[in-house]
Design an enzyme around this catalytic site. Structure first.
Site, PDB file in Angstrom:
ATOM      1  N   THR A  55       0.224   3.800   2.034  1.00 12.80           N
ATOM      2  CA  THR A  55       0.239   4.368   3.383  1.00 12.80           C
ATOM      3  C   THR A  55       1.473   3.937   4.179  1.00 12.80           C
ATOM      4  O   THR A  55       2.001   4.707   4.964  1.00 12.80           O
ATOM      5  CB  THR A  55      -1.029   3.961   4.153  1.00 12.80           C
ATOM      6  OG1 THR A  55      -1.252   2.559   3.965  1.00 12.80           O
ATOM      7  CG2 THR A  55      -2.236   4.743   3.664  1.00 12.80           C
ATOM      8  N   ASN A  56       1.909   2.697   3.997  1.00 10.66           N
ATOM      9  CA  ASN A  56       3.087   2.168   4.701  1.00 10.66           C
ATOM     10  C   ASN A  56       4.001   1.466   3.697  1.00 10.66           C
ATOM     11  O   ASN A  56       4.249   0.261   3.800  1.00 10.66           O
ATOM     12  CB  ASN A  56       2.666   1.178   5.797  1.00 10.66           C
ATOM     13  CG  ASN A  56       1.594   1.736   6.708  1.00 10.66           C
ATOM     14  OD1 ASN A  56       1.748   2.793   7.295  1.00 10.66           O
ATOM     15  ND2 ASN A  56       0.481   1.025   6.818  1.00 10.66           N
ATOM     16  N   PRO A  95       0.824  -1.213   0.000  1.00 12.83           N
ATOM     17  CA  PRO A  95       0.000   0.000   0.000  1.00 12.83           C
ATOM     18  C   PRO A  95       0.860   1.264   0.000  1.00 12.83           C
ATOM     19  O   PRO A  95       2.060   1.220   0.318  1.00 12.83           O
ATOM     20  CB  PRO A  95      -0.777  -0.114   1.301  1.00 12.83           C
ATOM     21  CG  PRO A  95       0.182  -0.808   2.223  1.00 12.83           C
ATOM     22  CD  PRO A  95       0.939  -1.782   1.354  1.00 12.83           C
ATOM     23  N   GLU A 139     -14.046   4.375   8.903  1.00  9.30           N
ATOM     24  CA  GLU A 139     -12.585   4.498   8.988  1.00  9.30           C
ATOM     25  C   GLU A 139     -12.134   5.839   8.415  1.00  9.30           C
ATOM     26  O   GLU A 139     -12.574   6.258   7.341  1.00  9.30           O
ATOM     27  CB  GLU A 139     -11.905   3.358   8.209  1.00  9.30           C
ATOM     28  CG  GLU A 139     -10.387   3.382   8.327  1.00  9.30           C
ATOM     29  CD  GLU A 139      -9.723   2.269   7.536  1.00  9.30           C
ATOM     30  OE1 GLU A 139      -8.777   1.658   8.058  1.00  9.30           O
ATOM     31  OE2 GLU A 139     -10.146   2.024   6.382  1.00  9.30           O
ATOM     32  N   GLY A 188      -6.566  -1.391  -0.187  1.00  9.45           N
ATOM     33  CA  GLY A 188      -7.997  -1.097  -0.215  1.00  9.45           C
ATOM     34  C   GLY A 188      -8.865  -2.325  -0.412  1.00  9.45           C
ATOM     35  O   GLY A 188      -8.406  -3.371  -0.889  1.00  9.45           O
ATOM     36  N   CYS A 239      -4.051   1.243   9.991  1.00  8.22           N
ATOM     37  CA  CYS A 239      -5.479   0.903  10.028  1.00  8.22           C
ATOM     38  C   CYS A 239      -5.943   0.424  11.399  1.00  8.22           C
ATOM     39  O   CYS A 239      -7.152   0.357  11.649  1.00  8.22           O
ATOM     40  CB  CYS A 239      -5.815  -0.133   8.964  1.00  8.22           C
ATOM     41  SG  CYS A 239      -4.773  -1.608   9.021  1.00  8.22           S
ATOM     42  N   LEU A 282      -2.618  -7.339   9.040  1.00  2.80           N
ATOM     43  CA  LEU A 282      -3.393  -7.762  10.201  1.00  2.80           C
ATOM     44  C   LEU A 282      -4.671  -8.453   9.737  1.00  2.80           C
ATOM     45  O   LEU A 282      -5.585  -7.817   9.219  1.00  2.80           O
ATOM     46  CB  LEU A 282      -3.727  -6.551  11.081  1.00  2.80           C
ATOM     47  CG  LEU A 282      -2.555  -5.657  11.497  1.00  2.80           C
ATOM     48  CD1 LEU A 282      -3.045  -4.489  12.345  1.00  2.80           C
ATOM     49  CD2 LEU A 282      -1.485  -6.448  12.240  1.00  2.80           C
TER      50      LEU A 282
END
Length: 499
Positions: free
Chosen positions: A118-119, A116, A340, A199, A250, A419
Site C-alpha cells: 500500500t505504501n 507493504p 477497516e 497484514g 491505515c 504506527l
C-alpha cells in the site's frame, strides 16, 4: 545442481545477513557527524526521486493516486529527515553530572524491514532513514506485489549511500521474494529487530519469530463529529483524508459517528462535498465486495476509486462522487462497514448523545483497530479530554484529517509509516516509530550512597518497636479513637528514643 527458488531465497538472506552484520560493525565506529552526513545523502536522493517512484508504485500495484504517493514519498524522505536530523543517536546521548548518570546509544544491529504494497516506496525510504540514523544496517523484505518499485527505491538509496562512504551491505533488499526468505530474515539469530508493516498474519509471524519486533495492527478509526464542531471543516478533513491515495493509509477514517441533533446537517454537508449515501440495496451490493469468504479485506477494492468499486459492485453512482457512504446501526465482525476499509468507503452512525457516540466509537475500535487511531472534531475541550481518557487508541487526533494527522504530516507527531498500537492492539509500542525505537540505551551510573547510609534510613521493624514500648493494648474488639491516638503517640515516642 539447481536449487529450488525457496532454497535460493533462504541462501540469499543468509548471505545478506553476513554482509549486513559486517557493515553495521563498521559504522558502529562512526561518530554522529558521519552518520548524519550519510542520512542526509540518502534523504536527498529520495527527495530527488519522489515523483518517478510514486508513478512506479502506482503503476505496479494499481493502488491509490500517484500524485498523493508523491506526498507520501516526501513524508518518508524530506519530512522524516527534518524531524530526525538533529537527534542524538550515536555515542553519549545524555549526561547528568548532578545525578552522576550517563546514557549511551547502542544500535540494535540489523533491522529486518517488511514493506507493504500500500505504501511501498515511502515506507522503504522512511525505514531506511530511521534505521541508519540509529546506527543500524537494514535488510528490506518487499511485498511481492510491489517488488519492482521497492527494489528501485533501494537501488537509489544504495547508490547515494555508497557515494557517501557507507560500507557495502549496509542497505540491502531481498530479490527472491518468498515466504521462506521472509521467515529466514525474521528468525535469523543476527536480526536485531523486525519492523513489520502489513497484514495481521505477517505481523503475528514477526512477533512469534523469536526476535524483537515492532509490528502494527489494522486501523479502523471512527471519526466523531460533536455538536460544537465546525461541521463544514470537519467533513472536509474526513473526506480529504479518506480520498487521500484512495484511503490506503491505515490511520484514515473508517466511520463517521455523530449526534442526532446535528445528523441532518452533517449528512447535507457530506453530500455537498461529494459523499454519496448509498441506498440499502446499493449498500448490500458493495458490502459483498468489502470482505472475502474468509472474512478478511478484499484486496480487489484496496486503493481503488469510488467509480471502480461501484463498477465492481454493479451499481451506478454520480460521476463526481468522492466517497461511498452507508448508514449503519450495528457493529460486529460480520458487518464489513464496521471494519477497516482501505478505500473510499465510510460507515455513518448516529447516536443521541456524545456519551453514546463515545460508546459507539469504543465498540467500533474493539471490533477492529484497538490501539490504533481515531479522530474527533469538536471545540469542547472537556469532551475531547473525556475521549482521550477513555478511547483504546494510541493516537487521538483533534480537528485534523486522520490519514495525514496520524503519520505526522498535519500534526506534530513523529513522521512515521509504522504506527504502534500499544498493548491493547497487540503491539510492543504505542509510538509513531522513529530512530528512538531502534537503539538500546546503555546506562552508566556512579555510586552515590554507601551501605551505612542505607542502614541509617531503614525503618525500625514493627516487632522491635512493640518490644521497646510498654503500652498496653486494649482487648480485641474494644479499640476506640482514644486508644488509637494513645498507641500512636507511644510508638512515635519509642521511635524517637531509639534514635
Amino acid at each position: 545442481m539447481i536449487l529450488d527458488k525457496d532454497l535460493q531465497s533462504i541462501q540469499e538472506v543468509r548471505d545478506m545477513m553476513k554482509k549486513a552484520v559486517a557493515a553495521q560493525k563498521e559504522i558502529q565506529n562512526w561518530d554522529q557527524a558521519q552518520v548524519d552526513a550519510l542520512v542526509k545523502a540518502i534523504a536527498n536522493a529520495c527527495i530527488a526521486n519522489v515523483e518517478p517512484l510514486a508513478k512506479m508504485a502506482h503503476e505496479e500495484t494499481g493502488f491509490g493516486i500517484w500524485q498523493d504517493k508523491v506526498i507520501k514519498n516526501l513524508l518518508g524522505s524530506k519530512i522524516t529527515y527534518e524531524y530526525i536530523k538533529d537527534m542524538k543517536t550515536v555515542g553519549v546521548i545524555r549526561e547528568d553530572r548532578e545525578k552522576r548518570l550517563m546514557e549511551i546509544a547502542v544500535p540494535v544491529g540489523v533491522v529486518a524491514a517488511l514493506i507493504p504494497s500500500t505504501n511501498p516506496t515511502s515506507t522503504t525510504m522512511y525505514k531506511t532513514l530511521i534505521s541508519v540514523k540509529a546506527g543500524n544496517a537494514i535488510i528490506v523484505s518487499p511485498h511481492p506485489n510491489a517488488k519492482k518499485c521497492i527494489l528501485e527505491t533501494v537501488r537509489i538509496i544504495q547508490e547515494a549511500a555508497r557515494a557517501a562512504g557507507a560500507p557495502d551491505g549496509l542497505i540491502q533488499c531481498i530479490e527472491l521474494t518468498t515466504i521462506q526468505a521472509t521467515n529466514t530474515l525474521m528468525q535469523h539469530p543476527d536480526t536485531g529487530i523486525i519492523l513489520a508493516t502489513g497484514g495481521t498474519p505477517m505481523v503475528k509471524a514477526a512477533y512469534s519469530s523469536g526476535n524483537p519486533a515492532l509490528g502494527v495492527g489494522p486501523g479502523n478509526g471512527p471519526s466523531f463529529i460533536e455538536r460544537s464542531a465546525n461541521i463544514p471543516e470537519a467533513v472536509k478533513h474526513i473526506l480529504d483524508s479518506k480520498t487521500f491515495d484512495n484511503g490506503t493509509i491505515c490511520a484514515s477514517e473508517q466511520s463517521i459517528v455523530t449526534e442526532s441533533c446535528i445528523a441532518d446537517e452533517v449528512r447535507a454537508e457530506v453530500k455537498r462535498q461529494g459523499g454519496y449515501f448509498m441506498t440499502q440495496e446499493q449498500s448490500e451490493r458493495v458490502e459483498k465486495m468489502i470482505m472475502r469468504a474468509n472474512n478478511t479485506m478484499n484486496p480487489a477494492i484496496v486503493g481503488k476509486s469510488v467509480q471502480a468499486i461501484a463498477k465492481m459492485a454493479g451499481i451506478v453512482v454520480p460521476k463526481d462522487a468522492r466517497v461511498l457512504v452507508s448508514e449503519q446501526t450495528e457493529v460486529g465482525p460480520k458487518n464489513p462497514y464496521s471494519r477497516e476499509k482501505l478505500c473510499p468507503i465510510l460507515a455513518f452512525f448516529v447516536e443521541d448523545t456524545w456519551e453514546k457516540c463515545c460508546e459507539k466509537s469504543i465498540a467500533i475500535l474493539q471490533n477492529e483497530g484497538a490501539g490504533h487511531t481515531m479522530t474527533i472534531h469538536s471545540s469542547n475541550t472537556e469532551i475531547i479530554r473525556q475521549f482521550a481518557l477513555k478511547k483504546p487508541v494510541s493516537r487521538l487526533l483533534v480537528n485534523t484529517p486522520g490519514a495525514l494527522g496520524g503519520v505526522g504530516a498535519t500534526t506534530n507527531l513523529a513522521p512515521a509509516l509504522t504506527l504502534g498500537c500499544g498493548a491493547v492492539g497487540g503491539s510492543a509500542t504505542s509510538d509513531n516509530v522513529s530512530p528512538l525505537n531502534l537503539f538500546n540505551i546503555r546506562r552508566v551510573a556512579w555510586g552515590v550512597r554507601e551501605l551505612e547510609n542505607l542502614r541509617k534510613t531503614a525503618p525500625v521493624p514493627a516487632a522491635e518497636l512493640c518490644a521497646a514500648s510498654d503500652f498496653s493494648a486494649p482487648a480485641a474488639g474494644n479499640l476506640n479513637t482514644a486508644d488509637v491516638e494513645r498507641i500512636t503517640r507511644e510508638i512515635l515516642a519509642a521511635m524517637l528514643a531509639k534514635k
